[in-house]
Structures are given as structure tokens and as C-alpha cells.
Design an enzyme around this catalytic site. Structure first.
Site, PDB file in Angstrom:
ATOM      1  CG  ASP A  80      -2.890   4.372   4.232  1.00 35.00           C
ATOM      2  OD1 ASP A  80      -3.957   4.296   4.878  1.00 35.00           O
ATOM      3  OD2 ASP A  80      -2.662   3.688   3.208  1.00 35.00           O
ATOM      4  CD1 TRP A 135      -2.318  -2.177   1.527  1.00 28.10           C
ATOM      5  CD2 TRP A 135      -3.117  -0.883  -0.122  1.00 28.10           C
ATOM      6  NE1 TRP A 135      -3.402  -2.815   0.970  1.00 28.10           N
ATOM      7  CE2 TRP A 135      -3.908  -2.042  -0.035  1.00 28.10           C
ATOM      8  CE3 TRP A 135      -3.429   0.068  -1.092  1.00 28.10           C
ATOM      9  CZ2 TRP A 135      -4.992  -2.276  -0.886  1.00 28.10           C
ATOM     10  CZ3 TRP A 135      -4.512  -0.158  -1.939  1.00 28.10           C
ATOM     11  CH2 TRP A 135      -5.275  -1.319  -1.825  1.00 28.10           C
ATOM     12  CE  LYS A 180      -8.839  -3.214   4.217  1.00 30.01           C
ATOM     13  NZ  LYS A 180      -8.808  -2.043   3.354  1.00 30.01           N
TER      14      LYS A 180
HETATM   15  N1  PLP Z   1      -4.377   1.897   2.269  1.00 24.12           N
HETATM   16  C1  PLP Z   1      -4.457   0.705   2.914  1.00 24.12           C
HETATM   17  C2  PLP Z   1      -3.522   0.420   4.045  1.00 24.12           C
HETATM   18  C3  PLP Z   1      -5.409  -0.240   2.517  1.00 24.12           C
HETATM   19  O1  PLP Z   1      -5.498  -1.416   3.141  1.00 24.12           O
HETATM   20  C4  PLP Z   1      -6.270   0.069   1.447  1.00 24.12           C
HETATM   21  C5  PLP Z   1      -7.230  -0.929   1.018  1.00 24.12           C
HETATM   22  O2  PLP Z   1      -8.295  -1.079   0.984  1.00 24.12           O
HETATM   23  C6  PLP Z   1      -6.143   1.323   0.820  1.00 24.12           C
HETATM   24  C7  PLP Z   1      -5.187   2.205   1.260  1.00 24.12           C
HETATM   25  C8  PLP Z   1      -7.030   1.718  -0.328  1.00 24.12           C
HETATM   26  O3  PLP Z   1      -8.256   2.069   0.177  1.00 24.12           O
HETATM   27  P1  PLP Z   1      -9.556   2.180  -0.749  1.00 24.12           P
HETATM   28  O4  PLP Z   1      -9.875   0.803  -1.190  1.00 24.12           O
HETATM   29  O5  PLP Z   1     -10.575   2.788   0.171  1.00 24.12           O
HETATM   30  O6  PLP Z   1      -9.211   3.079  -1.875  1.00 24.12           O
END
Ligand code: PLP
Length: 318
Positions: free
Chosen positions: A125, A56, A149
């Protein structure tokens, strides 16, 4: 409007958010914020530091490159199993900000410390471990998290931003991702993903009723320890690749054997599914098995997995 303000207040209470931070809700989830971070902050110096500790944060760095210069703080790797000591990091004192992902959902690598970025704003993040424990918000310039999550459903991101980092968005920043414009409009600059925001509010109120973030942290430790202990006591039958000090309490990737017996893993997953233990397949980048122990997963559910792991071990070890 009232609902929006009410939910901001719950976020503030749970995380003890200092008065000089704004709380905003934005459409676009985590991926939207991967772009919003550079669009709102990189104008400071044109360059940003990214600490890549898993898939990520790698994706966040790739997105940021579209808007400025990205300095990778750690040597590139595709085997994310630890977080090198901060004394080895190649931090740029001229960076607009330093970006980290506090919990790598796919690789199961979770920060066990808050880096000292020597005055450069730290951006985190926290999509997959927000509200799983207390954090000292004052150590961060920006915290963001896709809600799906630990705090709700998909489609909305929670953003907590220090006031002095507003008003510096690049001119090309879409209004939708502009933190300042969204803050000024109290997160209702356009029609917000209201249902997702409502669900997030309900989940946050549930966390408060359960006893808040200390209670979530205590549950997370209990749940994760249960699984990691079985792995450790299995004499290598189960194998967790991540270094012990940074093993995630939210996502526990493991293999059966090392480098991984795929036939046995398939059998494990099939047997688990028959017991109603679902979504255990590891991400395709990592393979194997991944147990996620988010706030909504109960201790009883993790105990059921632990019992199954013990049974499977007895049947197949040796
Ligand atoms: N950052 C992390 C740590 C993630 O686990 C995710 C996954 O879902 C995201 C970013 C991306 O998020 P989204 O799916 O809401 O765009």
C-alpha cells in the site's frame, strides 16, 4: 479510452514499470484495495502475511480476515514507532502474499528498505508515498495507492500488478474489485471515476515536467529535513516519537514535550492557523501535531512552518 491509456503510459514512464506488469485504475480508493488484495490473491493458499506498522496496515489486515487466514508478522502493539529488523519477522513461507504499507500516514513510519519475502509476492500500500521517490517495481507483486495524497484527488486507486498474479480471484470477488476483469476491460469495465483519473493524469504530467521522481525525492528530503532538524535541535521541546531510520518524509508527527503538553499544542495550532498554516492537527489516534509534506506542498510552505516552529520555540522554551 485514449485518456486512460495515456495516463497508464505516464505511470509506466515515471516508475519505469516492467512490461510484465499491468497498470489499472479502480474506483474505491485505498479502502477498496484493502478488500481487493485478499479477494484477488488469497486463493493461492488461503492465508496471507500482514506486516502491521501503523493504523493503515492494521486496517488492511482486519479487512483481509474476512476472506482468509491472516498471519501477523510482528508482535501486536498500538505504539507504532519503528519497524523491527526483518530477521525477527514471523513470515509464513506458505503465505499467498506479504502485505506492507510503505508509509503509515497517521503514525509517520516509512519503510527505508524493501523486505525480502523469499519468493512470496510482496504487496504494498503506497497510498501516501507513491511518486515521492523511485521504487524498484520488480521487487513487488502488487503496488496500490489511493490517489488523493501525492497524485490527485480521491475516489480512484492506482494498481500495478504483476501478470502472473492475475486470474486467481476468489469466486465471490465483486467484478468491480477484480483486477483481471478490470485489466481485460482496460479499466473501463463500468463507468470509471473519470474526473479523478483525469486529475491524476494531470498531476503525473506535472511531476514529469518538474523532473520526475528524482526531483520529487530531492524535494521531499529537503522539506522533511527542515522540520526534523528543528525537532532535533529543540532539546526535547519538540519530540518526534518515530525511530530516526524510519521517519516518514511525507508525514511528520510530533509532540510539544513528551508525552505531550496538550495546552501548548492547542496554542501552537491556533497560532499556526492564524498564519494560514492549516491541517496540522495530529490524527486523533496519535494526538499532537502532524505536518504533511506531500509532493504538492512547496519548500516555501514548509519554510513558513519551520520559521513558525522556531518562533514558537523561542517564546515558550524554558
Ligand atoms: N492507505 C493509506 C496509507 C492511507 O493513508 C489511506 C488514507 O486515506 C488509505 C489507505 C485509505 O484510502 P482511501 O481513503 O482512498 O480509501
Amino acid at each position: 479510452m485514449n485518456l486512460n491509456v495515456e495516463i497508464q503510459e505516464v505511470v509506466r514512464r515515471l516508475l519505469d514499470v516492467p512490461a510484465n506488469y499491468k497498470v489499472i485504475f479502480l474506483a474505491g480508493g485505498g479502502l477498496g484495495e484493502f478488500a481487493a488484495v485478499p479477494l484477488n490473491l488469497i486463493s493461492r493458499t488461503g492465508t496471507a502475511d500482514y506486516v502491521v506498522t501503523g493504523a493503515w496496515s492494521a486496517k488492511a489486515a482486519k479487512e483481509a480476515k474476512k476472506y482468509g487466514k491472516v498471519n501477523l508478522v510482528l508482535p501486536p502493539t498500538d505504539r507504532y514507532v519503528d519497524i523491527p529488523d526483518q530477521s525477527t519477522w514471523n513470515l509464513d513461507p506458505n503465505a499467498s502474499y506479504v502485505h506492507i504499507c510503505t508509509n503509515e500516514t497517521i503514525h509517520g513510519v516509512e519503510f527505508d528498505f524493501i523486505p525480502d519475502t523469499k519468493g512470496v509476492p510482496l504487496v504494498a500500500d503506497m497510498s501516501s508515498n507513491i511518486m515521492s521517490k523511485k521504487v524498484d517495481v520488480s521487487k513487488f507483486g502488487v503496488i496500490y495507492a489511493g490517489a488523493q495524497k501525492n497524485i490527485g484527488t480521491s475516489g480512484v486507486a492506482l494498481v500495478i500488478v504483476r501478470e502472473d498474479l492475475l486470474n486467481q480471484a476468489l469466486p465471490i470477488c465483486p467484478s468491480l474489485l477484480d483486477w483481471t476483469a478490470n485489466f481485460k476491460a482496460n479499466s473501463i469495465q463500468n463507468t470509471p471515476p473519470m474526473f479523478a483519473i483525469y486529475i491524476m493524469g494531470r498531476v503525473l504530467q506535472w511531476i514529469e515536467r518538474q523532473g520526475g521522481l528524482d526531483e520529487m525525492a530531492s524535494r521531499a528530503t529537503k522539506k522533511a529535513s527542515l522540520i526534523y532538524n528543528i525537532i532535533e535541535e529543540s532539546n526535547g521541546f519538540y519530540y518526534a516519537p518515530v525511530a530516526k531510520n524510519v521517519r516518514s518524509k511525507m508525514n511528520i508527527p510530533f509532540r510539544i514535550g513528551s508525552p505531550g503538553n496538550e495546552a501548548l499544542e492547542k496554542e501552537f495550532l491556533k497560532g499556526a492557523e492564524a498564519l494560514g498554516l492549516i491541517q496540522l492537527k495530529g490524527h486523533r489516534d496519535v494526538g499532537g501535531i502532524r505536518a504533511s509534506t506531500y509532493n504538492a506542498v512547496t519548500l516555501e510552505e514548509v519554510e513558513a512552518l519551520a520559521d513558525y516552529m522556531k518562533d514558537f520555540y523561542k517564546k515558550h522554551a524554558n
